[in-house]
Design a protein around this motif. Sequence first.
Motif, PDB file in Angstrom:
ATOM      1  N   TYR A 216       0.827  -1.203   0.000  1.00 52.93           N
ATOM      2  CA  TYR A 216       0.000   0.000   0.000  1.00 52.93           C
ATOM      3  C   TYR A 216       0.867   1.261   0.000  1.00 52.93           C
ATOM      4  O   TYR A 216       0.564   2.245  -0.678  1.00 52.93           O
ATOM      5  CB  TYR A 216      -0.913  -0.012   1.228  1.00 52.93           C
ATOM      6  CG  TYR A 216      -1.621   1.288   1.513  1.00 52.93           C
ATOM      7  CD1 TYR A 216      -2.707   1.699   0.742  1.00 52.93           C
ATOM      8  CD2 TYR A 216      -1.205   2.114   2.557  1.00 52.93           C
ATOM      9  CE1 TYR A 216      -3.355   2.895   1.007  1.00 52.93           C
ATOM     10  CE2 TYR A 216      -1.848   3.305   2.825  1.00 52.93           C
ATOM     11  CZ  TYR A 216      -2.925   3.698   2.055  1.00 52.93           C
ATOM     12  OH  TYR A 216      -3.554   4.886   2.311  1.00 52.93           O
ATOM     13  N   LEU A 217       1.957   1.225   0.742  1.00 52.41           N
ATOM     14  CA  LEU A 217       2.855   2.384   0.809  1.00 52.41           C
ATOM     15  C   LEU A 217       3.619   2.612  -0.488  1.00 52.41           C
ATOM     16  O   LEU A 217       4.251   3.652  -0.665  1.00 52.41           O
ATOM     17  CB  LEU A 217       3.827   2.225   1.978  1.00 52.41           C
ATOM     18  CG  LEU A 217       3.221   2.328   3.369  1.00 52.41           C
ATOM     19  CD1 LEU A 217       4.271   2.056   4.440  1.00 52.41           C
ATOM     20  CD2 LEU A 217       2.586   3.702   3.593  1.00 52.41           C
ATOM     21  N   LEU A 218       3.572   1.630  -1.400  1.00 46.56           N
ATOM     22  CA  LEU A 218       4.192   1.817  -2.712  1.00 46.56           C
ATOM     23  C   LEU A 218       3.322   2.641  -3.644  1.00 46.56           C
ATOM     24  O   LEU A 218       3.800   3.145  -4.662  1.00 46.56           O
ATOM     25  CB  LEU A 218       4.467   0.447  -3.360  1.00 46.56           C
ATOM     26  CG  LEU A 218       5.534  -0.431  -2.731  1.00 46.56           C
ATOM     27  CD1 LEU A 218       5.559  -1.786  -3.404  1.00 46.56           C
ATOM     28  CD2 LEU A 218       6.909   0.229  -2.797  1.00 46.56           C
ATOM     29  N   LEU A 219       2.032   2.759  -3.300  1.00 47.25           N
ATOM     30  CA  LEU A 219       1.147   3.571  -4.116  1.00 47.25           C
ATOM     31  C   LEU A 219       1.525   5.045  -3.977  1.00 47.25           C
ATOM     32  O   LEU A 219       2.062   5.461  -2.950  1.00 47.25           O
ATOM     33  CB  LEU A 219      -0.307   3.373  -3.685  1.00 47.25           C
ATOM     34  CG  LEU A 219      -0.929   1.999  -3.963  1.00 47.25           C
ATOM     35  CD1 LEU A 219      -2.302   1.903  -3.315  1.00 47.25           C
ATOM     36  CD2 LEU A 219      -1.025   1.750  -5.460  1.00 47.25           C
ATOM     37  N   PRO A 220       1.227   5.852  -4.985  1.00 43.46           N
ATOM     38  CA  PRO A 220       1.587   7.280  -4.901  1.00 43.46           C
ATOM     39  C   PRO A 220       0.714   8.005  -3.890  1.00 43.46           C
ATOM     40  O   PRO A 220      -0.466   7.664  -3.716  1.00 43.46           O
ATOM     41  CB  PRO A 220       1.330   7.788  -6.336  1.00 43.46           C
ATOM     42  CG  PRO A 220       0.281   6.862  -6.871  1.00 43.46           C
ATOM     43  CD  PRO A 220       0.607   5.517  -6.276  1.00 43.46           C
TER      44      PRO A 220
END
Length: 225
Positions: A216-220
Amino acid sequence: MTTRSVSGIRWARSWRVNPSDLGSRVALLFMVGSALFALGSLPAYAARVDPRISAGTFFVGSIFFTAAALGQFDQQIDRTTSGKRNWRDTARGALFWSAFVQLIGTFLFNISTGAAMNTSLDDPDINRLVWAPDMFGSVAFLVASHLAWTVVCGGWWAVRRDDEDWWISAINYVGSIFFMASAIASLVLPTGQALNITLVDLATFLGACCFFLGAYLLLPPPSRS
């Protein structure tokens, strides 16, 4: 409108991603795979569906993991101006090897979860065809997480609460530890029972939750208006 943050990190993420963005696709694929692993580890779910469906949930989740790992591996391969992959440079990087080892781990999970759909296996075959690749896949995830962790930390240990990459690496490392605990606990004993089925379910669920959050933290982050 402001975005909530902790220690300088913006935790809110945008779900409106560009389909052509490989990073966003990798994040979403990992999230789906993690969600399926979390679902499959719930005793209430396993009790209500056919054992083959329960095993198939993990298998489909592992396919999403592999698709995500392929994308992440491709991200670590530098391309020359002619479009060819520059193996000489990227092969020296710890992140390259982290992505490569992780990819191998997902293939092993494919084997393990695929074999688990065969409910007619006896105990020795379960340990050989299901437990062994699951164990080695978990080892691969742990090694990959450690390599990524050392890159982010610049060594064996560092605390960088303002570093987004540090949080992603730390969360994924914890997830890999949970997966390893689950693999160890799933060994089938001569009695025909797993070493600790409660730990198997709990550690798989917690590990999947960690990987979901890390992905999820890889999403912008949402764009500022």
